[in-house]
Design an enzyme around this catalytic site. Structure first.
Site, PDB file in Angstrom:
ATOM      1  NE  ARG A  86      73.300  80.383  23.889  1.00  0.00           N
ATOM      2  CZ  ARG A  86      73.749  79.670  23.284  1.00  0.00           C
ATOM      3  NH1 ARG A  86      72.600  78.590  22.719  1.00  0.00           N
ATOM      4  NH2 ARG A  86      74.604  79.653  22.885  1.00  0.00           N
TER       5      ARG A  86
ATOM      6  CG  ASP B 178      71.160  73.122  15.981  1.00  0.00           C
ATOM      7  OD1 ASP B 178      70.609  72.763  16.976  1.00  0.00           O
ATOM      8  OD2 ASP B 178      72.120  73.210  15.327  1.00  0.00           O
ATOM      9  CB  SER B 179      72.943  77.243  15.456  1.00  0.00           C
ATOM     10  OG  SER B 179      73.422  76.076  15.267  1.00  0.00           O
TER      11      SER B 179
ATOM     12  CE  LYS C  51      72.195  68.826  14.299  1.00  0.00           C
ATOM     13  NZ  LYS C  51      73.116  69.540  14.593  1.00  0.00           N
TER      14      LYS C  51
ATOM     15  CB  SER D 234      74.122  62.849  19.637  1.00  0.00           C
ATOM     16  OG  SER D 234      76.252  62.764  19.049  1.00  0.00           O
TER      17      SER D 234
ATOM     18  NE  ARG E  94      77.148  75.935  23.002  1.00  0.00           N
ATOM     19  CZ  ARG E  94      77.649  76.593  22.052  1.00  0.00           C
ATOM     20  NH1 ARG E  94      77.957  78.236  22.283  1.00  0.00           N
ATOM     21  NH2 ARG E  94      78.580  76.781  21.258  1.00  0.00           N
TER      22      ARG E  94
ATOM     23  CE1 TYR F 167      78.152  65.018  13.424  1.00  0.00           C
ATOM     24  CE2 TYR F 167      78.369  63.592  16.000  1.00  0.00           C
ATOM     25  CZ  TYR F 167      78.180  64.096  14.924  1.00  0.00           C
ATOM     26  OH  TYR F 167      78.216  66.032  15.845  1.00  0.00           O
TER      27      TYR F 167
ATOM     28  CG  HIS G 132      78.326  71.047  14.520  1.00  0.00           C
ATOM     29  ND1 HIS G 132      77.473  70.006  13.829  1.00  0.00           N
ATOM     30  CD2 HIS G 132      78.388  71.276  15.668  1.00  0.00           C
ATOM     31  CE1 HIS G 132      77.715  68.964  14.814  1.00  0.00           C
ATOM     32  NE2 HIS G 132      78.761  69.581  15.839  1.00  0.00           N
TER      33      HIS G 132
END
Length: 435
Positions: free
Chosen positions: A353, A349-350, A294, A138, A373, A180, A318
Site C-alpha cells: 500500500r 505480491d499481496s 504466481k 491479465s 489495488r 490463466y 492473491h
C-alpha cells in the site's frame, strides 16, 4: 524543496511529485480530487462504483483474515532509519529479466478493468508505459492483447530517457502476460501465448492459485459474477482469440459464461506435469524468455518451480482472496527466500500500500513488488489521471522514504539489516488522520 543544482542519479527524483502537488495547491488552488491515503482511497472508491464493480477487486476470502494478515505482517516489521547519509541521489532501479526498471514496482495483473473505467486495461497500460514500469496483463482482461500492447507503447512513446533494455523488439516498454490456463484447451493456451509474444509481452507468469475462485461472502451475497450478466464486459480476451472462437464461438453465443468457465476459472486443478508442458510451449514460442509461477507460498513449491524450468516466482496469496486463514504473503516470502534466494528472481505480491511496504518487501528478499489495488482505486476515480496520480504518489512515497530513512540504493543498502521485527502490539484498526 530546492530544485536548483539537484544532481541527477540513476532514478528519477520521484519525490518532486510532492512539490508539484503542493505548488499546484498554493499557486493555482488546484487540489487532488481524492485522498491517496490507502484506507481513505479504498473508502472513496466504494462511493464511486456499484457493488459489483467494487467487490470484484476488493472482496476477500471468508472472514478476510488472510487479507488482514497481509497488512498485519507489514506492521510488525519496522524500518530502522539511518542518519547523516548522503541520499541526495537515490538508486531505486532494478534489473528484471533483462529489463532495467527505474523502480522495483510492477503493475499487477487485474481482470475486467472496464468495471472501473470505460477504457479498461488501456488506462493502466498507458500509465505504466509512461513510467517505464512493467505492466502485467491479465487473461481475464476486458481488452484484447493487441490493443493493450498499443496503449502501453503509446504511453512509452512520449517519454524520453526510457532505457529498459527491451528483450522483445516489438515493445517500447516492458510488459508481462499473466496466464490463466485452461485445463482441457491447450490449443487456446498456445494461441494466447503466441498472441502475447507477438504483441511484445516477453515474460509470462502462470497464476497457480486461482483456477477456482475462493469462497468470498461479499460476492456470494450479490451473486457477483459479471460474466453471467447480460451487457457486461469480461469476454473480450476470448472473443478476440481465433482458437477460442473456432472451438467455442457458437456456444458463447448461447452461454455468456463459456469463456470464463472453459479457459479461465474452470475449477479443475493443474499439476506440475501441466506446468512443465506450458513452460516448454512458452519457451518454444518466445525463444526461451522467462516463465514464472504466481501464487507460490512455500519454499518447497518455489524449489519445484525452478526444477521444472521457471525463471522466477511471484510470492502471493492473491491478496487474501483465495484461502481464508492462510499465512501472510510477507511471511511466505521468508520461506521462499531461504529456499531459492540468489538462485532465481523473487517477486512479491499481496498487501503493498505504501512506499515503506515496498522497502520492507525488498529488505526481506524480494527483487521487486507487484501493486494492484492502488491503481484500480485511482482509475476508479479519474480514469487515466487517477491511475497516474495513485502510482506517482506511491513512487514519491518510496523515494522520500529512502531519502529520509537514510538508504541510498534499493539494491545495495536495503536488506534485512534495515528492519527490526517487533512482535508486540496490534495493528491499529484504521487509525489515521482524516480530513
Amino acid at each position: 524543496m530546492d530544485t536548483d543544482n539537484k544532481p541527477k542519479g540513476p532514478s528519477p527524483h520521484y519525490s518532486l511529485y510532492q512539490r508539484e502537488v503542493f505548488r499546484n495547491g498554493g499557486e493555482q488552488g488546484v487540489l487532488p480530487s481524492f485522498s491517496v491515503h490507502p484506507e481513505q482511497l479504498q473508502d472513496s472508491t466504494k462511493k464511486k462504483l456499484n457493488d459489483r464493480s467494487y467487490f470484484y477487486a476488493n472482496s476477500d476470502a471468508g472472514l478476510g483474515w488472510t487479507d488482514h494478515a497481509n497488512r498485519e505482517a507489514f506492521y510488525h516489521w519496522r524500518i530502522i532509519p539511518r542518519m547523516l547519509v548522503d541520499t541526495n541521489v537515490r538508486d531505486l532501479s532494478v534489473n528484471l529479466f533483462g529489463h532495467h526498471i527505474p523502480a522495483p514496482i510492477l503493475f499487477a495483473p487485474i481482470g475486467i478493468n472496464k468495471l472501473y473505467n470505460a477504457e479498461g486495461e488501456l488506462v493502466p497500460a498507458k500509465v505504466a508505459g509512461e513510467l517505464g514500469l512493467p505492466y502485467c496483463l491479465s487473461t481475464a482482461a476486458s481488452q484484447s492483447i493487441e490493443d493493450v500492447a498499443a496503449a502501453n507503447d503509446a504511453g512509452a512513446a512520449g517519454v524520453k530517457g526510457h532505457n529498459t533494455g527491451q528483450r522483445n523488439e516489438k515493445a517500447k516498454s516492458p510488459r508481462f502476460f499473466q496466464l490463466y490456463m485452461g485445463h482441457d484447451d491447450d490449443d487456446v493456451t498456445v494461441s494466447l501465448l503466441t498472441r502475447a509474444w507477438n504483441s511484445g509481452f516477453d515474460v509470462c507468469m502462470l497464476t497457480v492459485d486461482t483456477w477456482q475462485l475462493g469462497w468470498r461472502p461479499t460476492d456470494i451475497d450479490i451473486a457477483n459474477y459479471v460474466f453471467y450478466y447480460p451487457g457486461t464486459p469480461g469476454n473480450e480476451m476470448g472473443e478476440s482469440d481465433a482458437a477460442f472462437m473456432r472451438k467455442y464461438g457458437n456456444e458463447l453465443s448461447r452461454d455468456k459464461g463459456t469463456w470464463i468457465d472453459k479457459c479461465v476459472w474452470h475449477g479443475k486443478a493443474h499439476t506440475w506435469d501441466k506446468v512443465r508442458w506450458v513452460v516448454k510451449e512458452w519457451h518454444r514460442i518466445s525463444g526461451g524468455r522467462p516463465f514464472l509461477l504466481k501464487g507460490i507460498q512455500t519454499g518447497a513449491d518455489a524449489q519445484a518451480a525452478l526444477e521444472v524450468g521457471c525463471a522466477g516466482v511471484v510470492v502471493s496469496n492473491h491478496a487474501g482472496r483465495q484461502v481464508d486463514g492462510a499465512i501472510s504473503s510477507l511471511d511466505a516470502l521468508e520461506d521462499v527466500v531461504n529456499a531459492v534466494g540468489g538462485k532465481t528472481t523473487i517477486l512479491f505480491d499481496s498487501g503493498i500500500r505504501t512506499g515503506s511496504d515496498v522497502v520492507k518487501a525488498i529488505a526481506l528478499g524480494a527483487d521487486a513488488v507487484l501493486v494492484g489495488r492502488l491503481w484500480v482505486w485511482g482509475m476508479s476515480h479519474e480514469g487515466e489521471a487517477g491511475c497516474r496520480h495513485a502510482m506517482k504518489s506511491l513512487l514519491a512515497d518510496l523515494d522520500i522514504t529512502m531519502t529520509v530513512g537514510g538508504y541510498r540504493s534499493i539494491r545495495e543498502d536495503v536488506n534485512r539489516h534495515a528492519l527490526k521485527w517487533c512482535p508486540h502490539g496490534a495493528m491499529p484498526e484504521r487509525a489515521h488522520a482524516k480530513l
